[in-house]
Scaffold this motif. Structure first.
Motif, PDB file in Angstrom:
ATOM      1  N   ARG A 129       0.851  -1.188   0.000  1.00 25.38           N
ATOM      2  CA  ARG A 129       0.000   0.000   0.000  1.00 25.38           C
ATOM      3  C   ARG A 129       0.889   1.240   0.000  1.00 25.38           C
ATOM      4  NH1 ARG A 129      -5.208   0.247   0.127  1.00 25.38           N
ATOM      5  NH2 ARG A 129      -6.289   1.948   1.132  1.00 25.38           N
ATOM      6  N   ILE A 130       0.653   2.106  -0.981  1.00 24.71           N
ATOM      7  CA  ILE A 130       1.460   3.315  -1.146  1.00 24.71           C
ATOM      8  C   ILE A 130       0.506   4.498  -1.300  1.00 24.71           C
ATOM      9  CG2 ILE A 130       3.157   4.502  -2.591  1.00 24.71           C
ATOM     10  CD1 ILE A 130       4.054   1.608  -3.457  1.00 24.71           C
ATOM     11  N   GLY A 131       0.533   5.392  -0.316  1.00 25.60           N
ATOM     12  CA  GLY A 131      -0.303   6.589  -0.385  1.00 25.60           C
ATOM     13  C   GLY A 131      -1.773   6.288  -0.566  1.00 25.60           C
ATOM     14  N   GLY A 132      -2.262   5.254   0.096  1.00 26.68           N
ATOM     15  CA  GLY A 132      -3.669   4.900   0.000  1.00 26.68           C
ATOM     16  C   GLY A 132      -4.044   4.040  -1.189  1.00 26.68           C
ATOM     17  N   ILE A 133      -3.089   3.716  -2.023  1.00 28.89           N
ATOM     18  CA  ILE A 133      -3.345   2.879  -3.199  1.00 28.89           C
ATOM     19  C   ILE A 133      -2.708   1.517  -2.980  1.00 28.89           C
ATOM     20  CG2 ILE A 133      -2.929   2.586  -5.674  1.00 28.89           C
ATOM     21  CD1 ILE A 133      -2.940   5.644  -5.882  1.00 28.89           C
ATOM     22  N   SER A 134      -3.459   0.463  -3.207  1.00 26.28           N
ATOM     23  CA  SER A 134      -2.964  -0.896  -3.057  1.00 26.28           C
ATOM     24  C   SER A 134      -2.405  -1.384  -4.400  1.00 26.28           C
ATOM     25  CB  SER A 134      -4.095  -1.811  -2.589  1.00 26.28           C
ATOM     26  OG  SER A 134      -3.610  -3.105  -2.376  1.00 26.28           O
ATOM     27  N   TYR A 135      -1.108  -1.627  -4.436  1.00 29.83           N
ATOM     28  CA  TYR A 135      -0.442  -2.140  -5.636  1.00 29.83           C
ATOM     29  C   TYR A 135      -0.315  -3.656  -5.513  1.00 29.83           C
ATOM     30  CZ  TYR A 135       1.142   2.459  -7.237  1.00 29.83           C
ATOM     31  OH  TYR A 135       1.201   3.741  -7.717  1.00 29.83           O
ATOM     32  N   ARG A 136      -0.796  -4.377  -6.513  1.00 32.53           N
ATOM     33  CA  ARG A 136      -0.566  -5.824  -6.556  1.00 32.53           C
ATOM     34  C   ARG A 136       0.874  -6.071  -6.958  1.00 32.53           C
ATOM     35  NH1 ARG A 136      -3.323  -9.760  -9.763  1.00 32.53           N
ATOM     36  NH2 ARG A 136      -2.685  -8.490 -11.502  1.00 32.53           N
ATOM     37  N   ILE A 137       1.484  -7.065  -6.359  1.00 33.63           N
ATOM     38  CA  ILE A 137       2.829  -7.473  -6.757  1.00 33.63           C
ATOM     39  C   ILE A 137       2.676  -8.717  -7.617  1.00 33.63           C
ATOM     40  CG2 ILE A 137       5.092  -8.230  -5.968  1.00 33.63           C
ATOM     41  CD1 ILE A 137       4.518  -6.619  -3.392  1.00 33.63           C
ATOM     42  N   VAL A 138       3.134  -8.606  -8.851  1.00 33.07           N
ATOM     43  CA  VAL A 138       2.932  -9.675  -9.833  1.00 33.07           C
ATOM     44  C   VAL A 138       4.278 -10.116 -10.406  1.00 33.07           C
ATOM     45  CG1 VAL A 138       0.613  -8.862 -10.426  1.00 33.07           C
ATOM     46  CG2 VAL A 138       2.570  -8.024 -11.717  1.00 33.07           C
ATOM     47  N   PRO A 139       4.340 -11.346 -10.927  1.00 33.93           N
ATOM     48  CA  PRO A 139       5.592 -11.830 -11.503  1.00 33.93           C
ATOM     49  C   PRO A 139       5.935 -11.138 -12.821  1.00 33.93           C
ATOM     50  CG  PRO A 139       3.878 -13.501 -11.698  1.00 33.93           C
ATOM     51  CD  PRO A 139       3.297 -12.364 -10.927  1.00 33.93           C
ATOM     52  N   TYR A 140       7.213 -10.998 -13.063  1.00 30.30           N
ATOM     53  CA  TYR A 140       7.751 -10.439 -14.296  1.00 30.30           C
ATOM     54  C   TYR A 140       8.675 -11.515 -14.862  1.00 30.30           C
ATOM     55  CZ  TYR A 140       9.330  -6.385 -17.100  1.00 30.30           C
ATOM     56  OH  TYR A 140       9.583  -5.476 -18.112  1.00 30.30           O
ATOM     57  N   SER A 141       8.305 -12.076 -15.983  1.00 31.13           N
ATOM     58  CA  SER A 141       9.042 -13.232 -16.517  1.00 31.13           C
ATOM     59  C   SER A 141      10.409 -12.827 -17.068  1.00 31.13           C
ATOM     60  CB  SER A 141       8.235 -13.902 -17.621  1.00 31.13           C
ATOM     61  OG  SER A 141       8.215 -13.077 -18.774  1.00 31.13           O
ATOM     62  N   MET A 142      11.260 -13.817 -17.220  1.00 27.62           N
ATOM     63  CA  MET A 142      12.571 -13.558 -17.801  1.00 27.62           C
ATOM     64  C   MET A 142      12.415 -13.042 -19.232  1.00 27.62           C
ATOM     65  SD  MET A 142      15.991 -15.892 -18.071  1.00 27.62           S
ATOM     66  CE  MET A 142      16.315 -15.871 -16.336  1.00 27.62           C
ATOM     67  N   ARG A 143      11.440 -13.526 -19.970  1.00 24.61           N
ATOM     68  CA  ARG A 143      11.194 -13.057 -21.342  1.00 24.61           C
ATOM     69  C   ARG A 143      10.848 -11.575 -21.333  1.00 24.61           C
ATOM     70  NH1 ARG A 143      13.149 -12.822 -25.581  1.00 24.61           N
ATOM     71  NH2 ARG A 143      13.666 -14.958 -25.193  1.00 24.61           N
ATOM     72  N   GLN A 144       9.947 -11.152 -20.430  1.00 24.05           N
ATOM     73  CA  GLN A 144       9.601  -9.730 -20.322  1.00 24.05           C
ATOM     74  C   GLN A 144      10.842  -8.923 -19.960  1.00 24.05           C
ATOM     75  OE1 GLN A 144       6.459 -10.592 -17.402  1.00 24.05           O
ATOM     76  NE2 GLN A 144       5.187  -9.138 -18.533  1.00 24.05           N
ATOM     77  N   SER A 145      11.631  -9.459 -19.055  1.00 19.55           N
ATOM     78  CA  SER A 145      12.834  -8.780 -18.616  1.00 19.55           C
ATOM     79  C   SER A 145      13.811  -8.584 -19.777  1.00 19.55           C
ATOM     80  CB  SER A 145      13.500  -9.577 -17.497  1.00 19.55           C
ATOM     81  OG  SER A 145      14.597  -8.891 -16.992  1.00 19.55           O
ATOM     82  N   LEU A 146      14.023  -9.621 -20.559  1.00 24.05           N
ATOM     83  CA  LEU A 146      14.930  -9.526 -21.704  1.00 24.05           C
ATOM     84  C   LEU A 146      14.371  -8.603 -22.776  1.00 24.05           C
ATOM     85  CD1 LEU A 146      15.995 -13.263 -21.982  1.00 24.05           C
ATOM     86  CD2 LEU A 146      17.413 -11.343 -21.195  1.00 24.05           C
ATOM     87  N   ASP A 147      13.069  -8.685 -23.028  1.00 20.48           N
ATOM     88  CA  ASP A 147      12.438  -7.831 -24.044  1.00 20.48           C
ATOM     89  C   ASP A 147      12.500  -6.352 -23.675  1.00 20.48           C
ATOM     90  OD1 ASP A 147      11.817 -10.054 -25.558  1.00 20.48           O
ATOM     91  OD2 ASP A 147       9.695 -10.091 -24.983  1.00 20.48           O
ATOM     92  N   ASN A 148      12.381  -6.044 -22.379  1.00 24.31           N
ATOM     93  CA  ASN A 148      12.308  -4.652 -21.928  1.00 24.31           C
ATOM     94  C   ASN A 148      13.570  -4.158 -21.234  1.00 24.31           C
ATOM     95  OD1 ASN A 148       9.539  -4.199 -22.734  1.00 24.31           O
ATOM     96  ND2 ASN A 148       9.015  -5.664 -21.143  1.00 24.31           N
ATOM     97  N   ASP A 149      14.578  -5.028 -21.124  1.00 21.24           N
ATOM     98  CA  ASP A 149      15.853  -4.688 -20.499  1.00 21.24           C
ATOM     99  C   ASP A 149      15.668  -4.127 -19.084  1.00 21.24           C
ATOM    100  OD1 ASP A 149      18.628  -4.585 -20.413  1.00 21.24           O
ATOM    101  OD2 ASP A 149      18.689  -2.524 -21.156  1.00 21.24           O
ATOM    102  N   ARG A 150      14.871  -4.839 -18.268  1.00 18.56           N
ATOM    103  CA  ARG A 150      14.667  -4.460 -16.868  1.00 18.56           C
ATOM    104  C   ARG A 150      14.295  -5.683 -16.053  1.00 18.56           C
ATOM    105  NH1 ARG A 150       9.571  -0.632 -18.246  1.00 18.56           N
ATOM    106  NH2 ARG A 150      11.215   0.368 -19.378  1.00 18.56           N
ATOM    107  N   MET A 151      14.432  -5.558 -14.731  1.00 20.59           N
ATOM    108  CA  MET A 151      14.132  -6.666 -13.820  1.00 20.59           C
ATOM    109  C   MET A 151      12.786  -6.494 -13.121  1.00 20.59           C
ATOM    110  SD  MET A 151      17.842  -7.447 -12.144  1.00 20.59           S
ATOM    111  CE  MET A 151      18.364  -5.762 -11.936  1.00 20.59           C
ATOM    112  N   GLY A 152      12.166  -5.343 -13.313  1.00 21.10           N
ATOM    113  CA  GLY A 152      10.876  -5.064 -12.702  1.00 21.10           C
ATOM    114  C   GLY A 152      10.243  -3.863 -13.362  1.00 21.10           C
ATOM    115  N   GLU A 153       9.030  -3.565 -12.922  1.00 18.72           N
ATOM    116  CA  GLU A 153       8.299  -2.477 -13.556  1.00 18.72           C
ATOM    117  C   GLU A 153       7.191  -1.996 -12.621  1.00 18.72           C
ATOM    118  OE1 GLU A 153       7.294  -2.490 -17.979  1.00 18.72           O
ATOM    119  OE2 GLU A 153       5.513  -3.338 -17.037  1.00 18.72           O
ATOM    120  N   CYS A 154       7.034  -0.683 -12.521  1.00 19.41           N
ATOM    121  CA  CYS A 154       5.933  -0.093 -11.765  1.00 19.41           C
ATOM    122  C   CYS A 154       4.870   0.340 -12.765  1.00 19.41           C
ATOM    123  CB  CYS A 154       6.423   1.107 -10.963  1.00 19.41           C
ATOM    124  SG  CYS A 154       5.100   1.942 -10.076  1.00 19.41           S
TER     125      CYS A 154
END
Length: 71
Positions: A6-31
């Motif tokens: 929960r950040i500033g009254g907003i509940s953010y779901r934490i979801v998996p980020y696959s290795m394929r997404q990571s390689l495609d987008n050159d990142r290990m996570g995403e907000c």
């Protein structure tokens, strides 16, 4: 591992980020403030997973309070 944060009254779901997404987008996570979700690499070690989660939480805080991009 948590499935929500929960950040500033907003509940953010934490979801998996696959290795394929990571390689495609050159990142290990995403907000995704429009959804709201925080995606973290499901292939990361536990220590790195936590590090990336905190990094993305920082992005969510930055977005939530409309902080400037620089300075």
């Amino acid at each position: 591992m948590p499935d929500r944060v929960r950040i500033g009254g907003i509940s953010y779901r934490i979801v998996p980020y696959s290795m394929r997404q990571s390689l495609d987008n050159d990142r290990m996570g995403e907000c995704r403030s429009d959804v709201p979700e925080i995606a973290v690499g499901d292939w990361l070690s536990p220590a790195m997973w936590v590090d990336v989660l905190w990094h993305e939480i920082g992005h969510a805080i930055w977005y939530r309070w409309s902080l400037p991009e620089s300075g």
